[in-house]
Design a protein around this motif. Sequence first.
Motif, PDB file in Angstrom:
ATOM      1  N   GLN A   1       1.238  14.183 -27.360  1.00 16.62           N
ATOM      2  CA  GLN A   1       0.199  14.907 -26.631  1.00 16.62           C
ATOM      3  C   GLN A   1      -1.161  14.628 -27.248  1.00 16.62           C
ATOM      4  O   GLN A   1      -1.299  14.573 -28.467  1.00 16.62           O
ATOM      5  CB  GLN A   1       0.450  16.419 -26.701  1.00 16.62           C
ATOM      6  CG  GLN A   1       1.696  16.899 -26.000  1.00 16.62           C
ATOM      7  CD  GLN A   1       1.977  18.360 -26.295  1.00 16.62           C
ATOM      8  OE1 GLN A   1       2.688  18.671 -27.242  1.00 16.62           O
ATOM      9  NE2 GLN A   1       1.401  19.253 -25.485  1.00 16.62           N
ATOM     10  N   HIS A   2      -2.151  14.425 -26.414  1.00 18.28           N
ATOM     11  CA  HIS A   2      -3.535  14.442 -26.889  1.00 18.28           C
ATOM     12  C   HIS A   2      -4.433  14.861 -25.734  1.00 18.28           C
ATOM     13  O   HIS A   2      -4.079  14.735 -24.555  1.00 18.28           O
ATOM     14  CB  HIS A   2      -3.974  13.106 -27.502  1.00 18.28           C
ATOM     15  CG  HIS A   2      -3.631  11.883 -26.707  1.00 18.28           C
ATOM     16  ND1 HIS A   2      -4.383  11.434 -25.655  1.00 18.28           N
ATOM     17  CD2 HIS A   2      -2.621  10.986 -26.840  1.00 18.28           C
ATOM     18  CE1 HIS A   2      -3.863  10.319 -25.167  1.00 18.28           C
ATOM     19  NE2 HIS A   2      -2.791  10.030 -25.869  1.00 18.28           N
ATOM     20  N   GLY A   3      -5.579  15.417 -26.108  1.00 14.91           N
ATOM     21  CA  GLY A   3      -6.491  15.953 -25.105  1.00 14.91           C
ATOM     22  C   GLY A   3      -7.824  16.304 -25.715  1.00 14.91           C
ATOM     23  O   GLY A   3      -8.236  15.723 -26.724  1.00 14.91           O
ATOM     24  N   GLN A   4      -8.504  17.271 -25.127  1.00 18.53           N
ATOM     25  CA  GLN A   4      -9.844  17.644 -25.566  1.00 18.53           C
ATOM     26  C   GLN A   4      -9.774  18.361 -26.916  1.00 18.53           C
ATOM     27  O   GLN A   4      -9.086  19.374 -27.054  1.00 18.53           O
ATOM     28  CB  GLN A   4     -10.489  18.543 -24.517  1.00 18.53           C
ATOM     29  CG  GLN A   4     -10.626  17.886 -23.145  1.00 18.53           C
ATOM     30  CD  GLN A   4     -11.125  18.846 -22.092  1.00 18.53           C
ATOM     31  OE1 GLN A   4     -11.856  19.787 -22.391  1.00 18.53           O
ATOM     32  NE2 GLN A   4     -10.733  18.614 -20.850  1.00 18.53           N
ATOM     33  N   PRO A   5     -10.498  17.839 -27.927  1.00 23.85           N
ATOM     34  CA  PRO A   5     -10.429  18.424 -29.273  1.00 23.85           C
ATOM     35  C   PRO A   5     -10.798  19.906 -29.318  1.00 23.85           C
ATOM     36  O   PRO A   5     -10.307  20.637 -30.176  1.00 23.85           O
ATOM     37  CB  PRO A   5     -11.431  17.577 -30.072  1.00 23.85           C
ATOM     38  CG  PRO A   5     -11.518  16.289 -29.327  1.00 23.85           C
ATOM     39  CD  PRO A   5     -11.366  16.649 -27.888  1.00 23.85           C
TER      40      PRO A   5
ATOM     41  N   SER B   1      -2.414  23.116 -24.799  1.00 30.00           N
ATOM     42  CA  SER B   1      -2.862  22.805 -23.437  1.00 30.00           C
ATOM     43  C   SER B   1      -2.964  21.304 -23.198  1.00 30.00           C
ATOM     44  O   SER B   1      -3.285  20.872 -22.100  1.00 30.00           O
ATOM     45  CB  SER B   1      -4.227  23.459 -23.164  1.00 30.00           C
ATOM     46  OG  SER B   1      -5.254  22.814 -23.911  1.00 30.00           O
ATOM     47  N   TRP B   2      -2.683  20.512 -24.226  1.00 29.26           N
ATOM     48  CA  TRP B   2      -2.811  19.064 -24.075  1.00 29.26           C
ATOM     49  C   TRP B   2      -1.641  18.488 -23.281  1.00 29.26           C
ATOM     50  O   TRP B   2      -0.481  18.826 -23.530  1.00 29.26           O
ATOM     51  CB  TRP B   2      -2.855  18.387 -25.442  1.00 29.26           C
ATOM     52  CG  TRP B   2      -4.096  18.656 -26.232  1.00 29.26           C
ATOM     53  CD1 TRP B   2      -5.185  19.383 -25.845  1.00 29.26           C
ATOM     54  CD2 TRP B   2      -4.380  18.208 -27.563  1.00 29.26           C
ATOM     55  NE1 TRP B   2      -6.125  19.411 -26.838  1.00 29.26           N
ATOM     56  CE2 TRP B   2      -5.659  18.699 -27.912  1.00 29.26           C
ATOM     57  CE3 TRP B   2      -3.677  17.448 -28.491  1.00 29.26           C
ATOM     58  CZ2 TRP B   2      -6.239  18.441 -29.150  1.00 29.26           C
ATOM     59  CZ3 TRP B   2      -4.256  17.190 -29.723  1.00 29.26           C
ATOM     60  CH2 TRP B   2      -5.521  17.674 -30.040  1.00 29.26           C
TER      61      TRP B   2
ATOM     62  N   ASP C   1       7.335  13.744 -14.998  1.00 29.26           N
ATOM     63  CA  ASP C   1       6.304  14.323 -14.131  1.00 29.26           C
ATOM     64  C   ASP C   1       5.447  15.269 -14.963  1.00 29.26           C
ATOM     65  O   ASP C   1       5.973  16.078 -15.727  1.00 29.26           O
ATOM     66  CB  ASP C   1       6.937  15.088 -12.971  1.00 29.26           C
ATOM     67  CG  ASP C   1       7.673  14.172 -12.013  1.00 29.26           C
ATOM     68  OD1 ASP C   1       8.726  14.585 -11.503  1.00 29.26           O
ATOM     69  OD2 ASP C   1       7.206  13.042 -11.800  1.00 29.26           O
ATOM     70  N   ALA C   2       4.133  15.168 -14.806  1.00 27.24           N
ATOM     71  CA  ALA C   2       3.211  15.987 -15.599  1.00 27.24           C
ATOM     72  C   ALA C   2       3.491  17.469 -15.421  1.00 27.24           C
ATOM     73  O   ALA C   2       3.827  17.933 -14.326  1.00 27.24           O
ATOM     74  CB  ALA C   2       1.774  15.673 -15.201  1.00 27.24           C
ATOM     75  N   ILE C   3       3.366  18.215 -16.526  1.00 28.55           N
ATOM     76  CA  ILE C   3       3.544  19.668 -16.482  1.00 28.55           C
ATOM     77  C   ILE C   3       2.246  20.293 -15.957  1.00 28.55           C
ATOM     78  O   ILE C   3       1.183  20.106 -16.565  1.00 28.55           O
ATOM     79  CB  ILE C   3       3.880  20.207 -17.881  1.00 28.55           C
ATOM     80  CG1 ILE C   3       5.199  19.586 -18.364  1.00 28.55           C
ATOM     81  CG2 ILE C   3       3.984  21.723 -17.868  1.00 28.55           C
ATOM     82  CD1 ILE C   3       5.557  19.937 -19.787  1.00 28.55           C
ATOM     83  N   PRO C   4       2.286  21.022 -14.838  1.00 29.72           N
ATOM     84  CA  PRO C   4       1.052  21.509 -14.192  1.00 29.72           C
ATOM     85  C   PRO C   4       0.162  22.355 -15.092  1.00 29.72           C
ATOM     86  O   PRO C   4      -1.064  22.337 -14.948  1.00 29.72           O
ATOM     87  CB  PRO C   4       1.575  22.329 -13.006  1.00 29.72           C
ATOM     88  CG  PRO C   4       2.931  21.775 -12.729  1.00 29.72           C
ATOM     89  CD  PRO C   4       3.490  21.375 -14.061  1.00 29.72           C
TER      90      PRO C   4
ATOM     91  N   VAL D   1      -1.784  12.145 -16.883  1.00 28.62           N
ATOM     92  CA  VAL D   1      -1.108  11.022 -16.230  1.00 28.62           C
ATOM     93  C   VAL D   1       0.033  11.622 -15.414  1.00 28.62           C
ATOM     94  O   VAL D   1       0.977  12.184 -15.987  1.00 28.62           O
ATOM     95  CB  VAL D   1      -0.568  10.021 -17.268  1.00 28.62           C
ATOM     96  CG1 VAL D   1       0.123   8.858 -16.568  1.00 28.62           C
ATOM     97  CG2 VAL D   1      -1.701   9.516 -18.160  1.00 28.62           C
ATOM     98  N   PRO D   2      -0.035  11.552 -14.088  1.00 29.99           N
ATOM     99  CA  PRO D   2       0.929  12.279 -13.246  1.00 29.99           C
ATOM    100  C   PRO D   2       2.383  11.886 -13.491  1.00 29.99           C
ATOM    101  O   PRO D   2       3.255  12.737 -13.558  1.00 29.99           O
ATOM    102  CB  PRO D   2       0.493  11.922 -11.821  1.00 29.99           C
ATOM    103  CG  PRO D   2      -0.931  11.502 -11.949  1.00 29.99           C
ATOM    104  CD  PRO D   2      -1.052  10.852 -13.280  1.00 29.99           C
TER     105      PRO D   2
END
Length: 283
Positions: A37-41, A47-48, A155-158, A166-167
């Motif tokens: 997982q990675h996302g907004q720092p 939530s990533w 499948d991406a977790i909503p 990435v869907p």
Amino acid sequence: MNKKLLIALLPLLALVWGCEKEIMKYEGNEGVYFAVQHGQPALSINSWPYQPYSNVEFARLSQDEVSFPVKVMITGPVKDYDRNFRVEVNPDSTTAILGVHYLAFPELWTIPANAVSTTIQIRLKRSPDLQNVEMKLGLRLVATEHFALSFPEWDAIPSLTGGTVVPEFDASLHTLRINDIMVKPAVWLGSLQPVNKESGLMGVFTRRKMEFLTQYLGLKYEDFASEATMPMARSILVGSDAAAILIERYNAKNPVLEDDGRLMFIGSVPWTSYIGVPYVPAP
């Protein structure tokens, strides 16, 4: 049903329910998948979204060789003994060269007893070509006697929207995108004016200039990632300190030059700098 009769039957019902629970078996797939997982720092890792790739940017690292972690999780019940899974290089998504961009790694890894995940470590190397081109190292999970592949179609977790989503992707595959490319960071108080003239506090961003700031002032590329790490006051101080060193080097007839031969421009240096116009010492 009579209330007293119901109360009398509760121990029997509990016994029946307990027996049913004991004989229930897990019917899903006992498998492994890449759980990266990675996302907004600024947001919580909870939530990533899960990702099919990871960016490995040596420009943001202070080492020439790093051990990069890749998380692997399981589906199915936890067991009280170690279980093995296998990881191989995926040639279909690999441009990185063994011994140049990465080191050989074990194919067999272990999910420890009573664990639901583990982290494999991939050794990656900085090489000169990474300054100009991105290399990819593809990893793929391979089924073993202990584990199948859990999510060939993920499948991406909503609920996980704290980054680029990435869907759909194959969670048995993961790609490391390796580069050493430096682009202008988020906080850089300089620009290029008409006729290719450098201006502002820091002038035009270059790798050579960043290396100079690292060597003489101990700064890192990531220091310029946000105003939290590089507020205006600090930028002004950096410009002042850098200019003093550049002027001292110039007066010692050992000027600091950019790759095109022009004098390096930072802060209050007394010269003008034009891209592509090399410095010519006075006779």
